[in-house]
Design a protein around this motif. Structure first.
Motif, PDB file in Angstrom:
ATOM      1  N   UNK A  77      83.870  85.290  31.544  1.00  0.00           N
ATOM      2  CA  UNK A  77      82.874  86.348  31.373  1.00  0.00           C
ATOM      3  C   UNK A  77      83.486  87.440  30.504  1.00  0.00           C
ATOM      4  N   UNK A  78      82.758  87.833  29.461  1.00  0.00           N
ATOM      5  CA  UNK A  78      83.222  88.859  28.524  1.00  0.00           C
ATOM      6  C   UNK A  78      82.292  90.060  28.566  1.00  0.00           C
ATOM      7  N   UNK A  79      82.864  91.244  28.721  1.00  0.00           N
ATOM      8  CA  UNK A  79      82.094  92.483  28.712  1.00  0.00           C
ATOM      9  C   UNK A  79      82.552  93.354  27.553  1.00  0.00           C
ATOM     10  N   UNK A  80      81.597  93.967  26.866  1.00  0.00           N
ATOM     11  CA  UNK A  80      81.913  94.933  25.818  1.00  0.00           C
ATOM     12  C   UNK A  80      81.172  96.231  26.115  1.00  0.00           C
ATOM     13  N   UNK A  81      81.838  97.347  25.836  1.00  0.00           N
ATOM     14  CA  UNK A  81      81.284  98.655  26.162  1.00  0.00           C
ATOM     15  C   UNK A  81      81.198  99.521  24.910  1.00  0.00           C
ATOM     16  N   UNK A  82      80.124 100.296  24.834  1.00  0.00           N
ATOM     17  CA  UNK A  82      79.976 101.275  23.753  1.00  0.00           C
ATOM     18  C   UNK A  82      80.302 102.645  24.330  1.00  0.00           C
ATOM     19  N   UNK A  83      81.279 103.308  23.761  1.00  0.00           N
ATOM     20  CA  UNK A  83      81.728 104.593  24.312  1.00  0.00           C
ATOM     21  C   UNK A  83      81.667 105.673  23.245  1.00  0.00           C
ATOM     22  N   UNK A  84      80.467 105.943  22.738  1.00  0.00           N
ATOM     23  CA  UNK A  84      80.327 107.014  21.751  1.00  0.00           C
ATOM     24  C   UNK A  84      79.789 108.274  22.422  1.00  0.00           C
TER      25      UNK A  84
END
Length: 290
Positions: A77-84
């Motif tokens: 399982x791969x998670x990606x996060x946007x932290x702008x």
């Protein structure tokens, strides 16, 4: 030309549909069948998040997993996060497998300046199920991404190692730091990628000993902390859905010259810890400090 038949008896219509429908090629049925409704999730979310509103992910968090898993006991399982600035910092993410006996696989929390943008691990999936990532931002809002995984039997699948071998290596850790684009510690101040592997059977309590035919008691990593110096990178509260020999790959903002420290604890009260210097590449293995 086909004759038009009016079917006044509903039972006859059902029987004819079953007969002629079964003659259709199987792929036609498979292609038209999408993921089922989220009935389990509708009854589960209140227990996990109480009455909090859960919004769509809107790109703040994404989740990737195979649609049909090769091995239900180790589903990547791969998670990606946007932290702008617009979305705000993600301070926690909850991984849920709807149809698992214990649906909450893990809760990850991130340090305020860790800058974690990617997290990957491996899960057990016990039945065809939605797998969800619910991210919590600094403002307390929840954002959910989901995917549907076809797998079964992951929580009861036999362990890959025998009991003696698993206990002999219990708590051993490996840390891999992936090379930066420019070699040298000075370049490792942004987006360092790291992989942590911990030797542990992570028994689910649903697996059967193939010799004695008794169920193996649950025994798994329930707490994990990764830090650099005195700065928290991430922590985890885990359950039985994390696969044998837990494996975590993550990307974060590193600071040059400070060691990476890992502390873990399992359900039998055993504690493991180790630390490594931050290097640009290499695979380092340690013996557990219990």
């Amino acid at each position: 030309m086909f004759a038009t038949i009016e079917l006044r008896n509903p039972l006859v219509a059902v029987v004819l549909f079953a007969f002629f429908g079964s003659a259709l090629p199987f792929p036609v049925w498979a292609q038209n069948a999408g993921p089922p409704e989220s009935t389990t999730w509708n009854s589960l979310k209140g227990d996990v998040f109480e009455q909090k509103s859960i919004e769509a992910a809107n790109g703040i968090v994404t989740i990737d997993a195979p649609k049909r898993a090769e091995d239900a006991a180790i589903v990547p399982v791969d998670l990606h996060f946007k932290t702008d600035a617009a979305s705000g910092r993600i301070k926690a993410v909850t991984l849920i497998v709807d149809e698992n006996p214990s649906p909450v696989a893990a809760v990850f929390k991130f340090g305020p300046d860790a800058g974690v943008t990617h997290l990957a691990t491996r899960l057990r999936v016990n039945a065809y199920s939605y797998v969800r990532a619910i991210a919590e931002t600094e403002d307390g809002k929840l954002h959910m991404a989901e995917t549907y995984v076809k797998a079964s039997g992951g929580c009861s699948a036999p362990a890959m190692k025998n009991t003696d071998e698993a206990l002999a290596n219990l708590g051993k850790m490996k840390l891999r730091v992936f090379p930066a684009k420019t070699m040298g510690l000075a370049s490792m101040t942004r987006a360092t990628e790291m992989q942590l592997m911990i030797r542990h059977p992570n028994n689910s309590g649903l697996q059967m000993d193939q010799v004695t035919r008794y169920y193996i008691p649950a025994h798994f990593i329930q707490g994990l902390t990764v830090s650099q110096g005195n700065r928290l990178i991430m922590s985890m509260e885990g359950g039985i859905s994390i696969s044998e020999d837990p494996n975590f790959r993550f990307e974060f903002d590193a600071k040059p010259g400070e060691d990476i420290k890992v502390e873990a604890a399992d359900t039998e009260g055993k504690k493991f810890r180790d630390e490594w210097p931050l290097e640009s590449s290499g695979l380092q293995e340690s013996k557990p400090r219990i």
